[in-house]
Design an enzyme around this catalytic site. Structure first.
Site, PDB file in Angstrom:
ATOM      1  N   ARG A  71       0.818  -1.216   0.000  1.00 34.28           N
ATOM      2  CA  ARG A  71       0.000   0.000   0.000  1.00 34.28           C
ATOM      3  C   ARG A  71       0.856   1.273   0.000  1.00 34.28           C
ATOM      4  O   ARG A  71       0.474   2.278  -0.566  1.00 34.28           O
ATOM      5  CB  ARG A  71      -0.920  -0.058   1.229  1.00 34.28           C
ATOM      6  CG  ARG A  71      -1.961   1.044   1.309  1.00 34.28           C
ATOM      7  CD  ARG A  71      -2.926   0.707   2.435  1.00 34.28           C
ATOM      8  NE  ARG A  71      -3.584   1.882   2.981  1.00 34.28           N
ATOM      9  CZ  ARG A  71      -4.803   2.289   2.630  1.00 34.28           C
ATOM     10  NH1 ARG A  71      -5.500   1.621   1.749  1.00 34.28           N
ATOM     11  NH2 ARG A  71      -5.321   3.358   3.187  1.00 34.28           N
ATOM     12  N   ILE A  97      -7.951   7.606  -0.880  1.00 33.21           N
ATOM     13  CA  ILE A  97      -7.870   6.142  -0.870  1.00 33.21           C
ATOM     14  C   ILE A  97      -8.576   5.722   0.417  1.00 33.21           C
ATOM     15  O   ILE A  97      -8.353   6.305   1.478  1.00 33.21           O
ATOM     16  CB  ILE A  97      -6.388   5.692  -0.915  1.00 33.21           C
ATOM     17  CG1 ILE A  97      -6.231   4.182  -0.917  1.00 33.21           C
ATOM     18  CG2 ILE A  97      -5.579   6.267   0.225  1.00 33.21           C
ATOM     19  CD1 ILE A  97      -4.758   3.753  -1.085  1.00 33.21           C
ATOM     20  N   SER A  98      -9.454   4.742   0.325  1.00 23.34           N
ATOM     21  CA  SER A  98     -10.226   4.316   1.501  1.00 23.34           C
ATOM     22  C   SER A  98      -9.317   3.670   2.534  1.00 23.34           C
ATOM     23  O   SER A  98      -8.266   3.138   2.197  1.00 23.34           O
ATOM     24  CB  SER A  98     -11.280   3.285   1.110  1.00 23.34           C
ATOM     25  OG  SER A  98     -12.072   3.767   0.077  1.00 23.34           O
ATOM     26  N   LYS A  99      -9.755   3.674   3.794  1.00 24.63           N
ATOM     27  CA  LYS A  99      -8.929   3.023   4.808  1.00 24.63           C
ATOM     28  C   LYS A  99      -8.922   1.513   4.571  1.00 24.63           C
ATOM     29  O   LYS A  99      -9.891   0.960   4.018  1.00 24.63           O
ATOM     30  CB  LYS A  99      -9.350   3.407   6.213  1.00 24.63           C
ATOM     31  CG  LYS A  99     -10.773   3.234   6.577  1.00 24.63           C
ATOM     32  CD  LYS A  99     -10.938   3.731   8.015  1.00 24.63           C
ATOM     33  CE  LYS A  99     -12.365   3.706   8.458  1.00 24.63           C
ATOM     34  NZ  LYS A  99     -12.487   4.133   9.846  1.00 24.63           N
TER      35      LYS A  99
END
Ligand code: SAH
Length: 257
Positions: A71, A97-99
């Site tokens: 990531r 960006i989503s968790k």
């Protein structure tokens, strides 16, 4: 450029402190287990996966994929140290960006598609992702699906995702610049459709492009004013919808910019 990115975490290698500066050690320091950037990121990523499991993510396919994709290579170099925290992060052009927990949760839901019921080791077939962003989720999806089509409406992010993904050489990920509101008919039917941006309702085009046995997972405007995750299954009996927990996603917008 990938080669110019700082390692992970940014300041991992101990630099000479004020106290030791000028006094060179007689023997070179032995490398520790975490001495290389990739090994350090492996350890931090493994901790993220443990946290995901503790938070209730149970699907081994998802945990494996989340443990594989680096990531930190998808976020801005200034945010590298936060890449594995349970937080959403800016990726430019006002998008996020989503968790990790949300990415894992949505992919776990996607893998619960009717066609995969009772097949804990299987991959999905073709998947459509709406909102490529930085390309992170597309990379994770490539580990649980045979083929990934990912659409982004912002040229800047489409290009960023392309360069982020290039070093991974993922032959099964296809990045498209376009309006995901109309889906991508050429790749249909899809075993799964996952949206990273929330609209008023799930567009009819997505339902039309979904295979029988397939599932859509998407954030959508809820009756209460916020957003909620919606799961839509297409079976031989028809289309079934379920509304799940509240979420916070960037808006789904039409057109290309
Ligand atoms: N999955 C992404 C998260 C991206 S955020 C990642 O891993 O980084 C959501 C993205 O959806 C934004 O980049 C936004 O530009 C995009 N988006 C919003 N509406 C869209 C549409 N109609 N078609 C394609 N992309 C869209």
């Amino acid at each position: 450029m990938a080669s110019q990115r700082p390692g992970f975490p940014v300041r991992l290698t101990p630099t000479a402190s004020a106290a030791t500066r000028g006094r060179l050690p007689a023997v070179p320091a032995k490398p520790t287990v975490h001495s290389t950037p990739s090994m350090a990121s492996d350890a931090v990523r493994a901790r993220m996966v443990q946290r995901l499991a503790a938070q209730g993510i149970a699907d081994a396919r998802v945990l494996r994929a989340m443990g594989t994709v680096e990531r930190h290579l998808f976020v801005d170099s200034a945010l590298v140290n936060q890449a594995y925290e349970d937080t959403s992060l800016p990726i430019g052009l006002g998008q996020t960006i989503s968790k990790p927990n949300v990415v894992a949760r949505m992919i776990e839901l996607l893998l619960g598609a009717p066609a995969l019921a009772g097949k804990p080791g299987d991959r999905l077939g073709r998947v459509l992702e709406i909102g490529t962003g930085c390309g992170y989720q597309a990379a994770v999806l490539s580990h649980v699906a045979a083929e990934v089509y990912s659409i982004e409406r912002l040229r800047g992010l489409h290009e960023r995702a392309r360069s982020n993904l290039r070093p991974f050489r993922l032959a099964t990920v296809h990045l498209l610049l376009g309006d995901g509101m109309i889906g991508y008919a050429k790749g249909a039917p899809y075993a799964g459709i996952i949206a990273a941006a929330g609209g008023e309702a799930v567009p009819e085009a997505w339902i039309a492009q979904l295979a029988v046995g397939g599932r859509i997972v998407a954030p959508t405007q809820s009756a209460m004013g916020g957003q909620a995750l919606v799961v839509i299954d297409k079976t031989a009996r028809g289309v079934e919808r379920r509304i799940l927990e509240a979420v916070h996603f960037v808006p789904l917008k039409s057109g290309i910019a």
